[in-house]
Scaffold this active site. Structure first.
Site, PDB file in Angstrom:
ATOM      1  N   LYS A  99      66.148 118.514  50.009  1.00 15.94           N
ATOM      2  CA  LYS A  99      65.519 119.199  51.154  1.00 15.94           C
ATOM      3  C   LYS A  99      64.796 118.182  52.021  1.00 15.94           C
ATOM      4  O   LYS A  99      64.421 117.100  51.544  1.00 15.94           O
ATOM      5  CB  LYS A  99      64.533 120.287  50.702  1.00 15.94           C
ATOM      6  CG  LYS A  99      63.345 119.819  49.827  1.00 15.94           C
ATOM      7  CD  LYS A  99      62.156 119.260  50.582  1.00 15.94           C
ATOM      8  CE  LYS A  99      61.021 118.808  49.658  1.00 15.94           C
ATOM      9  NZ  LYS A  99      60.064 117.882  50.262  1.00 15.94           N
ATOM     10  N   GLN A 105      61.206 110.017  43.841  1.00 17.46           N
ATOM     11  CA  GLN A 105      59.967 109.567  44.511  1.00 17.46           C
ATOM     12  C   GLN A 105      60.239 109.365  46.002  1.00 17.46           C
ATOM     13  O   GLN A 105      59.816 108.390  46.608  1.00 17.46           O
ATOM     14  CB  GLN A 105      59.439 108.294  43.869  1.00 17.46           C
ATOM     15  CG  GLN A 105      58.957 108.524  42.438  1.00 17.46           C
ATOM     16  CD  GLN A 105      57.976 107.468  41.975  1.00 17.46           C
ATOM     17  OE1 GLN A 105      58.132 106.288  42.280  1.00 17.46           O
ATOM     18  NE2 GLN A 105      56.961 107.884  41.256  1.00 17.46           N
ATOM     19  N   ASP A 132      57.637 123.352  45.018  1.00 15.53           N
ATOM     20  CA  ASP A 132      58.782 123.324  45.951  1.00 15.53           C
ATOM     21  C   ASP A 132      59.998 124.091  45.424  1.00 15.53           C
ATOM     22  O   ASP A 132      60.983 124.247  46.148  1.00 15.53           O
ATOM     23  CB  ASP A 132      59.238 121.874  46.194  1.00 15.53           C
ATOM     24  CG  ASP A 132      58.334 121.133  47.166  1.00 15.53           C
ATOM     25  OD1 ASP A 132      57.515 121.795  47.825  1.00 15.53           O
ATOM     26  OD2 ASP A 132      58.462 119.906  47.261  1.00 15.53           O
TER      27      ASP A 132
HETATM   28  O1  C5P Z   1      53.769 121.507  42.298  1.00 15.35           O
HETATM   29  P1  C5P Z   1      54.176 120.118  41.976  1.00 15.35           P
HETATM   30  O2  C5P Z   1      54.204 119.845  40.493  1.00 15.35           O
HETATM   31  O3  C5P Z   1      55.439 119.702  42.640  1.00 15.35           O
HETATM   32  O4  C5P Z   1      53.047 119.180  42.581  1.00 15.35           O
HETATM   33  C1  C5P Z   1      52.942 117.821  42.239  1.00 15.35           C
HETATM   34  C2  C5P Z   1      51.563 117.332  42.646  1.00 15.35           C
HETATM   35  O5  C5P Z   1      51.430 117.336  44.071  1.00 15.35           O
HETATM   36  C3  C5P Z   1      50.428 118.212  42.158  1.00 15.35           C
HETATM   37  O6  C5P Z   1      49.984 117.817  40.889  1.00 15.35           O
HETATM   38  C4  C5P Z   1      49.360 118.004  43.212  1.00 15.35           C
HETATM   39  O7  C5P Z   1      48.662 116.807  42.962  1.00 15.35           O
HETATM   40  C5  C5P Z   1      50.154 117.785  44.488  1.00 15.35           C
HETATM   41  N1  C5P Z   1      50.304 119.018  45.287  1.00 15.35           N
HETATM   42  C6  C5P Z   1      49.215 119.510  45.987  1.00 15.35           C
HETATM   43  N2  C5P Z   1      49.349 120.648  46.739  1.00 15.35           N
HETATM   44  C7  C5P Z   1      50.536 121.265  46.845  1.00 15.35           C
HETATM   45  C8  C5P Z   1      51.674 120.766  46.159  1.00 15.35           C
HETATM   46  C9  C5P Z   1      51.521 119.637  45.400  1.00 15.35           C
HETATM   47  O8  C5P Z   1      48.101 118.956  45.895  1.00 15.35           O
HETATM   48  N3  C5P Z   1      50.651 122.362  47.616  1.00 15.35           N
END
Ligand code: C5P
Length: 293
Positions: free
Chosen positions: A24, A108, A148
């Site tokens: 995406k 990444q 996501d």
């Molecule tokens: O949800 P996900 O595991 O993909 O998120 C990875 C990291 O990105 C989270 O641990 C957080 O630090 C950050 N994040 C955030 N706010 C979001 C999505 C992700 O702070 N809406």
């Protein structure tokens, strides 16, 4: 009898399902505030692209994951296996899964590769076990293991809010040529969010940003609030963005938390060979099927 023939053609004689798992891009990404749980409230317009991994999925006694890229962990920390555990929890079925993952999406990169793999795994498991869950149930549950992931259960174009898990599906956009460019260095999402200064974000109304993409007489407003913290962590990214802008692309923006950029339109110059680059385009799925290229 007709059902038997149909299911064989979908699964192949071995009961193996092969599905694409698309990347995406965030056409815009606005970070609005920090929540008490440490996550951020955001508003983003996301679009799936044809750059995709391939998952070969079959039911098995025990979970097993193999991957063409040796740098990807294949233990329980991989979102594919987290998705398998989640599927057992929500369906009540005690099924194992064997997955072979052909990696094409750089990690990444802010391209949602792991999240897409998790969504694809949930879709595959539901198909392989007789579709006991609705797409909406899969979408809702998937937010528990990654912000996501729910997006991928839209048809590939959606406005997402909350942590990213509130998905408002949109009709597909006119297809665009997209070039993805990523330096060797990747960026870790949590680190970039950690470096974000909420006083230094775009204060434009999110609906206005959205409308700038939806109506043909408007100029799309390309915003990514995570660019600044990403440039702080990896200063050469800012130079790369300038270089891509000078190459003649119509627009250049970092995707998600980086370090990949997406470029819309065409370049007039050759791109440096030391970068990952690939030319791709938007893709959307139909209501009944997973993504096809
Ligand atoms: O949800 P996900 O595991 O993909 O998120 C990875 C990291 O990105 C989270 O641990 C957080 O630090 C950050 N994040 C955030 N706010 C979001 C999505 C992700 O702070 N809406």
């Amino acid at each position: 009898m007709i059902f038997v023939v149909y299911s064989f053609s979908l699964l192949g004689v071995s009961g193996m399902l092969t599905l694409y798992s698309p990347a995406k891009i965030n056409l815009f990404l606005q970070i609005l505030s920090r929540q008490d749980d440490g996550y951020h409230r955001l508003a983003t317009l996301m679009q799936t692209i044809k750059l995709a991994d391939t998952l070969h999925v079959a039911l098995a006694d025990q979970d097993e994951l193999t991957c063409t890229d040796p740098s990807i962990p294949t233990d329980g920390s991989n979102l594919v296996l987290k998705a398998a555990r989640l599927f057992r929890e929500i369906s009540g079925l005690s099924v194992g899964i064997r997955v072979h993952l052909e990696k094409k999406i750089p990690h990444q990169a802010g391209l949602g590769g792991g999240s897409s793999n998790a969504a694809t795994t949930l879709w595959a498991l539901n198909q392989l076990t007789g579709q006991t869950l609705s797409t909406f149930q899969l979408m809702q549950a998937s937010g528990k293991i990654g912000s996501d992931i729910p997006f991928f259960f839209s048809k590939g174009t959606a406005f997402c809010t909350g942590r990213g898990e509130i998905v408002q599906a949109l009709p597909p956009f006119q297809n665009e040529s997209v070039t993805i460019v990523k330096p060797t260095e990747g960026l870790e999402t949590a680190r970039i969010y950690g470096q974000l200064d909420l006083n230094d974000t775009c204060k434009e109304n999110s609906e206005r940003l959205l409308h700038s993409f939806m109506y043909p007489n408007q100029i799309p407003l390309l915003v990514n609030d995570l660019e600044k913290p990403a440039f702080g962590c990896l200063p050469q990214l800012e130079d790369l963005k300038r270089q891509l802008q000078r190459s003649g692309f119509k627009s250049v923006l970092m995707s998600g938390s980086g370090s990949a950029f997406f470029c819309l339109g065409q370049s007039e110059k050759e791109l440096p060979t030391d970068l990952f680059s690939c030319q791709t385009s938007f893709v959307n799925r139909s209501a009944e099927n997973w993504y096809t290229l």
